[in-house]
Design a protein around this motif. Sequence first.
Motif, PDB file in Angstrom:
ATOM      1  N   ASN A  88       0.816  -1.083   0.113  1.00 34.39           N
ATOM      2  CA  ASN A  88      -0.039  -0.079  -0.086  1.00 34.39           C
ATOM      3  C   ASN A  88       0.823   1.354  -0.093  1.00 34.39           C
ATOM      4  N   ASP A  89       2.041   1.357   0.594  1.00 30.20           N
ATOM      5  CA  ASP A  89       2.878   2.363   0.932  1.00 30.20           C
ATOM      6  C   ASP A  89       3.721   2.849  -0.195  1.00 30.20           C
ATOM      7  N   LYS A  90       4.426   1.494  -0.817  1.00 28.48           N
ATOM      8  CA  LYS A  90       5.248   1.819  -1.918  1.00 28.48           C
ATOM      9  C   LYS A  90       5.038   1.104  -3.047  1.00 28.48           C
ATOM     10  N   GLY A  91       3.939   0.266  -3.277  1.00 26.03           N
ATOM     11  CA  GLY A  91       3.634  -0.413  -4.518  1.00 26.03           C
ATOM     12  C   GLY A  91       4.484  -1.620  -4.640  1.00 26.03           C
ATOM     13  N   LYS A  92       5.296  -2.090  -3.587  1.00 25.04           N
ATOM     14  CA  LYS A  92       5.849  -3.233  -3.615  1.00 25.04           C
ATOM     15  C   LYS A  92       6.547  -3.791  -2.199  1.00 25.04           C
ATOM     16  N   PHE A  93       7.135  -5.131  -2.100  1.00 25.71           N
ATOM     17  CA  PHE A  93       7.302  -5.499  -0.811  1.00 25.71           C
ATOM     18  C   PHE A  93       8.444  -6.515  -1.198  1.00 25.71           C
ATOM     19  N   THR A  94       9.934  -5.982  -0.391  1.00 25.50           N
ATOM     20  CA  THR A  94      10.877  -6.582  -0.756  1.00 25.50           C
ATOM     21  C   THR A  94      11.103  -7.677   0.415  1.00 25.50           C
ATOM     22  N   VAL A  95      11.433  -8.954   0.241  1.00 28.62           N
ATOM     23  CA  VAL A  95      11.381 -10.101   1.062  1.00 28.62           C
ATOM     24  C   VAL A  95      12.607 -10.783   1.038  1.00 28.62           C
ATOM     25  N   LYS A 115       3.451  -7.846  -6.122  1.00 28.81           N
ATOM     26  CA  LYS A 115       4.392  -6.795  -5.732  1.00 28.81           C
ATOM     27  C   LYS A 115       5.465  -7.484  -5.135  1.00 28.81           C
ATOM     28  N   TRP A 116       5.534  -8.551  -4.810  1.00 25.96           N
ATOM     29  CA  TRP A 116       6.649  -9.154  -4.016  1.00 25.96           C
ATOM     30  C   TRP A 116       7.734  -9.134  -4.878  1.00 25.96           C
ATOM     31  N   HIS A 117       8.930  -8.862  -4.152  1.00 24.51           N
ATOM     32  CA  HIS A 117      10.366  -9.139  -4.749  1.00 24.51           C
ATOM     33  C   HIS A 117      11.044  -9.912  -3.917  1.00 24.51           C
ATOM     34  N   LEU A 123       7.633 -20.814  -3.470  1.00 27.88           N
ATOM     35  CA  LEU A 123       7.718 -20.017  -4.684  1.00 27.88           C
ATOM     36  C   LEU A 123       6.811 -20.262  -5.755  1.00 27.88           C
ATOM     37  N   SER A 124       6.870 -21.665  -6.030  1.00 26.39           N
ATOM     38  CA  SER A 124       6.264 -22.432  -6.914  1.00 26.39           C
ATOM     39  C   SER A 124       4.732 -22.303  -7.015  1.00 26.39           C
ATOM     40  N   SER A 179       8.157 -14.111 -12.263  1.00 26.46           N
ATOM     41  CA  SER A 179       9.490 -14.899 -12.128  1.00 26.46           C
ATOM     42  C   SER A 179      10.557 -13.948 -12.130  1.00 26.46           C
ATOM     43  N   GLY A 180      10.479 -12.683 -12.998  1.00 26.02           N
ATOM     44  CA  GLY A 180      11.595 -11.723 -12.955  1.00 26.02           C
ATOM     45  C   GLY A 180      11.783 -10.928 -11.614  1.00 26.02           C
ATOM     46  N   GLN A 181      10.869 -11.371 -10.699  1.00 32.12           N
ATOM     47  CA  GLN A 181      10.932 -10.597  -9.298  1.00 32.12           C
ATOM     48  C   GLN A 181      11.412 -11.514  -8.251  1.00 32.12           C
ATOM     49  N   VAL A 182      12.084 -12.622  -8.568  1.00 34.84           N
ATOM     50  CA  VAL A 182      12.822 -13.653  -7.897  1.00 34.84           C
ATOM     51  C   VAL A 182      14.136 -13.635  -8.028  1.00 34.84           C
ATOM     52  N   TYR A 183      14.988 -13.209  -7.407  1.00 34.31           N
ATOM     53  CA  TYR A 183      16.461 -12.893  -7.707  1.00 34.31           C
ATOM     54  C   TYR A 183      17.347 -13.903  -7.176  1.00 34.31           C
TER      55      TYR A 183
END
Length: 258
Positions: free
Chosen positions: A42-49, A76-78, A104-105, A111-115
């Motif tokens: 909500n705050d930033k449009g993404k969530f880095t985990v 929105k997950w990275h 993750l599956s 998939s481009g947001q899974v590093y």
Amino acid sequence: MASTPIKKLSKGIQEVLIFKNEEDVSVSLAKLTAELSEKYTNDKGKFTVVLSGGTLIDSLRKLLEAPYKDSVNWAKWHVFWVDERVVPKNHPDSNYKLAYDGFLSKVPIPSGQVYAINDSLSAEGAADDYEACLKHLVNTGVLELSTTTGFPKFDLMLLGMGPDGHIASLFPGHPLLKEKHRWVTYITNSPKPPPVRITFTFPVINASANIALVVTGPGEAGAVAKALRPDHLPVEMVSLDGEFTWFLDKDAASKLPY
Ligand SMILES: O=C(O)[C@H](O)[C@@H](O)[C@H](O)[C@H](O)COP(=O)(O)O
């Protein structure tokens, strides 16, 4: 899906939640993760985990169930790894494989947001490459830097801890504990097999907005007791401006003096 801690403690900035069993840890961990996902999305449009390996992935299983499976904004997950074994991504030792197969599956994160690491490189090359990837993501606005330290600031790190008190691939007595400049480094003599790994450094771990440290079962009870008394285990070098919460089951908390 209520799960209330049987005990709540605090040690400095750290909150310690002790649950009746691993099942309750898992329920509460899903709730916290989903709440933070909603807040940051909500705050930033993404969530880095950031994920670790080990039993943590199994403890995330409640996120794969109702209500979270459909309510979390997975798009929105990275997703990143705090440490990774330098093996092919389809190798049984791979933390990517563990997370992919168990978590993750089963959720629609692009998939481009899974590093994952570049598994065709040496340990040193893979650490350099992962650090370059993080720097690129800072430039593209996916990652922010801590305004106090200049290290990348992830929204949530989901960590496990070993019986010796290690987190990520930062082991007791190892020179990597003192790394002050690198974001990602490598180890070729990890006491926990396999020996060759890359790992985030303490300055990156300590820049996190939130850390959930999940420790269950009796194997780590000694390290839990030691870490929650004044002493010197790597896990105690976590010191951040954000929230640091221990999620313990009764077994993992069994050697605490309280
Ligand atoms: O690659 C790894 O080995 C893990 O990322 C490691 O840091 C793990 O989180 C701890 O060793 C706890 O593992 P357990 O949860 O299996 O005890």
